[in-house]
Scaffold this motif. Structure first.
Motif, PDB file in Angstrom:
ATOM      1  N   ASP A 131      27.439 -60.595  -5.750  1.00  0.00           N
ATOM      2  CA  ASP A 131      26.265 -60.151  -6.515  1.00  0.00           C
ATOM      3  C   ASP A 131      26.710 -59.950  -7.960  1.00  0.00           C
ATOM      4  O   ASP A 131      26.744 -58.844  -8.474  1.00  0.00           O
ATOM      5  CB  ASP A 131      25.704 -58.857  -5.917  1.00  0.00           C
ATOM      6  CG  ASP A 131      24.314 -58.526  -6.440  1.00  0.00           C
ATOM      7  OD1 ASP A 131      23.554 -59.460  -6.711  1.00  0.00           O
ATOM      8  OD2 ASP A 131      24.009 -57.332  -6.586  1.00  0.00           O
ATOM      9  N   CYS A 161      24.979 -63.189 -13.301  1.00  0.00           N
ATOM     10  CA  CYS A 161      23.816 -63.916 -12.790  1.00  0.00           C
ATOM     11  C   CYS A 161      22.504 -63.190 -13.064  1.00  0.00           C
ATOM     12  O   CYS A 161      21.439 -63.666 -12.668  1.00  0.00           O
ATOM     13  CB  CYS A 161      23.972 -64.152 -11.285  1.00  0.00           C
ATOM     14  SG  CYS A 161      25.395 -65.190 -10.873  1.00  0.00           S
ATOM     15  N   TYR A 162      22.569 -62.053 -13.744  1.00  0.00           N
ATOM     16  CA  TYR A 162      21.375 -61.296 -14.105  1.00  0.00           C
ATOM     17  C   TYR A 162      21.286 -61.265 -15.624  1.00  0.00           C
ATOM     18  O   TYR A 162      21.914 -60.436 -16.277  1.00  0.00           O
ATOM     19  CB  TYR A 162      21.441 -59.881 -13.539  1.00  0.00           C
ATOM     20  CG  TYR A 162      21.436 -59.861 -12.028  1.00  0.00           C
ATOM     21  CD1 TYR A 162      20.253 -59.695 -11.318  1.00  0.00           C
ATOM     22  CD2 TYR A 162      22.616 -60.044 -11.305  1.00  0.00           C
ATOM     23  CE1 TYR A 162      20.238 -59.700  -9.927  1.00  0.00           C
ATOM     24  CE2 TYR A 162      22.614 -60.049  -9.922  1.00  0.00           C
ATOM     25  CZ  TYR A 162      21.422 -59.877  -9.244  1.00  0.00           C
ATOM     26  OH  TYR A 162      21.417 -59.884  -7.866  1.00  0.00           O
ATOM     27  N   THR A 164      18.964 -65.147 -12.389  1.00  0.00           N
ATOM     28  CA  THR A 164      17.637 -64.565 -12.474  1.00  0.00           C
ATOM     29  C   THR A 164      17.530 -63.700 -13.718  1.00  0.00           C
ATOM     30  O   THR A 164      18.537 -63.190 -14.217  1.00  0.00           O
ATOM     31  CB  THR A 164      17.330 -63.697 -11.233  1.00  0.00           C
ATOM     32  OG1 THR A 164      16.013 -63.151 -11.354  1.00  0.00           O
ATOM     33  CG2 THR A 164      18.323 -62.548 -11.095  1.00  0.00           C
ATOM     34  N   ASP A 165      16.296 -63.565 -14.224  1.00  0.00           N
ATOM     35  CA  ASP A 165      16.073 -62.623 -15.318  1.00  0.00           C
ATOM     36  C   ASP A 165      15.340 -61.382 -14.814  1.00  0.00           C
ATOM     37  O   ASP A 165      14.874 -60.560 -15.590  1.00  0.00           O
ATOM     38  CB  ASP A 165      15.290 -63.266 -16.467  1.00  0.00           C
ATOM     39  CG  ASP A 165      13.932 -63.786 -16.028  1.00  0.00           C
ATOM     40  OD1 ASP A 165      13.597 -63.646 -14.830  1.00  0.00           O
ATOM     41  OD2 ASP A 165      13.204 -64.335 -16.871  1.00  0.00           O
ATOM     42  N   LEU A 224      15.170 -58.064 -11.687  1.00  0.00           N
ATOM     43  CA  LEU A 224      16.034 -56.999 -11.185  1.00  0.00           C
ATOM     44  C   LEU A 224      16.341 -57.139  -9.698  1.00  0.00           C
ATOM     45  O   LEU A 224      17.269 -56.511  -9.203  1.00  0.00           O
ATOM     46  CB  LEU A 224      15.376 -55.634 -11.442  1.00  0.00           C
ATOM     47  CG  LEU A 224      15.121 -55.273 -12.908  1.00  0.00           C
ATOM     48  CD1 LEU A 224      14.394 -53.929 -13.002  1.00  0.00           C
ATOM     49  CD2 LEU A 224      16.433 -55.216 -13.682  1.00  0.00           C
ATOM     50  N   VAL A 258      19.577 -61.685  -6.354  1.00  0.00           N
ATOM     51  CA  VAL A 258      19.405 -63.129  -6.342  1.00  0.00           C
ATOM     52  C   VAL A 258      20.229 -63.727  -5.205  1.00  0.00           C
ATOM     53  O   VAL A 258      21.377 -63.332  -4.987  1.00  0.00           O
ATOM     54  CB  VAL A 258      19.825 -63.740  -7.698  1.00  0.00           C
ATOM     55  CG1 VAL A 258      21.280 -63.405  -8.019  1.00  0.00           C
ATOM     56  CG2 VAL A 258      19.613 -65.236  -7.717  1.00  0.00           C
TER      57      VAL A 258
END
Length: 231
Positions: free
Chosen positions: A96, A100-101, A127-128, A130, A133
């Motif tokens: 996680d 990637c955020y 992903t943009d 919360l 993903v």
């Protein structure tokens, strides 16, 4: 070492059995589990000795004053006996991964890391938002293969970098010199910089950023010096 005071007069480095030992008054430094602190790089051993040498006579010290010593101790007593366990621990960051955020899309640093990772068959979903993903099925396996090639020295540096940044992917890119440390620090401190720009001076936030940057600089120095193996 917490609460200890400097008791030694002289610091030196001795070569023995192909390794280099920082010594205090001629005595080896013993790690918490009893191992002697000895490394393959004379440059790293000299820098570790320098940490001990810069402590003022009679002054109290804590592990915070000895970052290279701490990393060497982790490498010798935790990683070397079971490097696979260290790799599995690090893999937890990548499952996680903070990279990637991205609130502003991939961003230049993230895009650089993802381009580098693609050469190893690693293509994370980003992903943009919360919400967590989901990553492709082969993501963890490919990331594990990349970690499998990292030695004890790199694993020790990765542990500090991944913890400081919240991203194994970014840490790997720094260790493999695919991304500069300067860019990595800027990415890691991006949220705090945005908060400072919005809300103004915040001493606690600034200290947090400075501590993160110091951890990253120390890890990079440990890796750089440790890679200079004497022959």
């Amino acid at each position: 070492m917490s609460g200890h005071k400097r008791f030694w007069k002289a610091v030196s480095v001795v070569s023995e059995d192909g390794l280099f030992q920082p010594r205090l008054d001629g005595r080896p430094i013993r790690l918490p589990q009893g191992h002697v602190l000895a490394v393959r790089s004379s440059a790293l051993a000299e820098a570790i000795a320098g940490e001990w040498g810069q402590i003022a006579e009679g002054a109290a010290f804590t592990p915070d004053a000895l970052p290279l010593t701490r990393m060497a101790g982790t490498m010798i007593e935790r990683i070397a006996p079971d490097p696979q366990a260290a790799r599995e621990m690090l893999l937890g960051f990548g499952v996680d991964d903070g990279l990637c955020y991205c609130a502003d899309g991939a961003g230049p640093v993230a895009a650089q890391v993802f381009a580098w990772l693609s050469g190893y068959g690693i293509h994370p979903n980003v992903t943009d938002g919360l919400m967590p993903v989901a990553q492709p099925e082969d993501y963890t396996e490919a990331l594990g293969r990349l970690l499998a090639g990292r030695d004890d020295l790199e694993l020790a540096a990765l542990g500090v970098l991944a913890q400081a940044t919240g991203s194994l992917l970014l840490a790997l890119a720094v260790v493999r010199r695919a991304v500069s440390l300067v860019d990595a620090v800027l990415w890691a401190n991006n949220d705090e910089n945005e908060q400072l720009a919005t809300w103004g001076q915040d001493d606690e936030l600034i200290r947090s950023m400075e501590n993160r940057e110091k951890d990253m600089l120390d890890a990079d120095l440990f890796l750089t010096l440790g890679s200079k193996v004497s022959v």
